[in-house]
Scaffold this motif. Sequence first.
Motif, short mmCIF file in Angstrom:
data_model
loop_
_atom_site.label_atom_id
_atom_site.label_comp_id
_atom_site.label_asym_id
_atom_site.label_seq_id
_atom_site.Cartn_x
_atom_site.Cartn_y
_atom_site.Cartn_z
N VAL A 207 71.61 -8.79 34.44
CA VAL A 207 71.76 -9.05 33.01
C VAL A 207 71.04 -7.96 32.22
CG1 VAL A 207 71.50 -10.80 31.19
CG2 VAL A 207 71.62 -11.51 33.60
N GLY A 208 71.74 -7.31 31.31
CA GLY A 208 71.12 -6.31 30.46
C GLY A 208 70.36 -6.97 29.32
N TRP B 85 66.16 -5.02 32.85
CA TRP B 85 67.28 -5.59 33.61
C TRP B 85 66.80 -6.83 34.36
CZ3 TRP B 85 71.66 -2.55 32.97
CH2 TRP B 85 71.43 -1.25 32.52
N GLU B 86 67.50 -7.94 34.13
CA GLU B 86 67.20 -9.17 34.87
C GLU B 86 68.14 -9.20 36.07
OE1 GLU B 86 67.93 -12.56 32.40
OE2 GLU B 86 67.77 -13.99 34.05
N VAL B 87 67.58 -9.50 37.26
CA VAL B 87 68.37 -9.43 38.49
C VAL B 87 68.33 -10.79 39.17
CG1 VAL B 87 68.69 -8.17 40.65
CG2 VAL B 87 67.58 -7.03 38.72
N ALA C 231 72.38 -9.99 27.53
CA ALA C 231 71.72 -11.03 26.75
C ALA C 231 71.73 -10.68 25.27
CB ALA C 231 70.28 -11.20 27.22
N ASP C 232 72.07 -9.44 24.95
CA ASP C 232 72.04 -9.04 23.54
C ASP C 232 73.15 -8.02 23.21
OD1 ASP C 232 70.60 -6.78 24.78
OD2 ASP C 232 68.84 -8.07 24.69
N LYS D 3 79.37 1.26 34.20
CA LYS D 3 80.13 0.09 33.73
C LYS D 3 79.31 -0.58 32.64
CE LYS D 3 83.46 -2.30 35.53
NZ LYS D 3 84.88 -2.08 35.41
N ASP D 4 79.96 -0.85 31.51
CA ASP D 4 79.24 -1.44 30.38
C ASP D 4 79.01 -2.94 30.56
OD1 ASP D 4 79.15 1.01 29.25
OD2 ASP D 4 80.33 0.50 27.47
N HIS D 5 77.88 -3.39 30.05
CA HIS D 5 77.63 -4.82 29.85
C HIS D 5 78.08 -5.09 28.42
CE1 HIS D 5 74.32 -5.05 33.06
NE2 HIS D 5 74.62 -3.77 32.98
#
Length: 297
Positions: A92-93, A98-100, A127-128, A142-144
Motif C-alpha cells: 500500500v502506497g 510503503w505498507e507491506v 491510502a492517499d 506500476k502506479d498505485h
Amino acid sequence: MAGLWWVLFWISVVVVAVVTAFLVAAARRRRAGLDREEDIDTRPVPWGDRFVVLAGVVVPGGILAGTFVVSLGVLDDLADPPAEAALEVEVVGHNWWWEVRYPNGAVTANEIRIPVGETVELALPTADVIHSFWVPELQVKKDHIPGSDNRLWVVAERAGRFRGQCAEFCGLQHAHMEFQVEALPRAEFEDWLEREAEPATEPATGRTREGSELFAASSCAGCHAIRGTSADGDLGPDLTHLASRETIGAGLIPLTTGNLADFIANPQDDKPGVSMPPTELTPREVEAVAAYLMELE
Ligand code: CUA
C-alpha cells in the motif's frame, strides 16, 4: 525489457553518428568558403527538398512507428506472469512510505521479502495519492491509483536485494519514498514470514517496560500498531518487528537507537512534511520508547 533497451540504444548510436557526420560536413563546407565572399559555395544541396522530407519525416516516423510496435510486444510479454503466483503481497502506497501486508497477517514497511525464483503477485493500492512502484531490476513501473485494482508480478531470478523507489511525484517527500525488495531462498523466506506474523516480544527490562507503557499511553499508539499490545493505529507503519528493519523513514536514515530517538522527538527535522508530529514526551521518555522499540526484533 533489456532487448528493447538495446534496440533503442543501437538506433540512437546510428542516429547520432549520421547527424554528427552531417554537422561535420556542413562545418567543412562553410569554412571552405570563408576566405573570399565569391568562394562561398551556393550550389544547391544535392536533392535538397527530397532529403529534408526523407531524413526529417520518413526516417524518424519509421523509427518511431517501429519502436512503438516493438514496445507494444514487450508490454504484452510483461502483462501476464510466466506462472501462477506462489504468493500475493499487498503493497500500500502512503505519503511517504510503503505498507507491506502478507496473507498470513504479517505486516511490515518499506522492506518487501519474497521467495527467489517464484512468481509473486503484488496488489498495489494507495491510502492517499498516486504513487508508482518501481524496482528497475525486477519489473516496469506500476502506479498505485486511488480506486483502481492495479497489480504487478515479479520474479527475482537470483537471491539478493533490489532497490525500489516511488516513481510518481507524490508530494514534498516523494524522493524519500524508497524501499527494498529482498529475495530469499524458500525455506529462509518461510522462516522470516512466520516470525513476522508473530506478535511483538514482551519488554525485557524495567526501562523498556516503561517505554512500552509510554508508547501505549501517548499519541504514538493512535497511529502505529504493535501487534500483541493495545497499540493498533493504522495511519503509520506497523512497528511490531521494527528492530528487524534497516532504515527509518522509508530508506531515509539507518535504524539506530539514537536516530530513532531523534526521529521520534521531531520527525519534521528528518523528513519535513511527514504526517508524524513532534512528540509530547520528554527527552528521557523518548529514549525509553526508543529502547523499547529497538527490542522489537
Ligand atoms: Cu510516492 Cu512519490
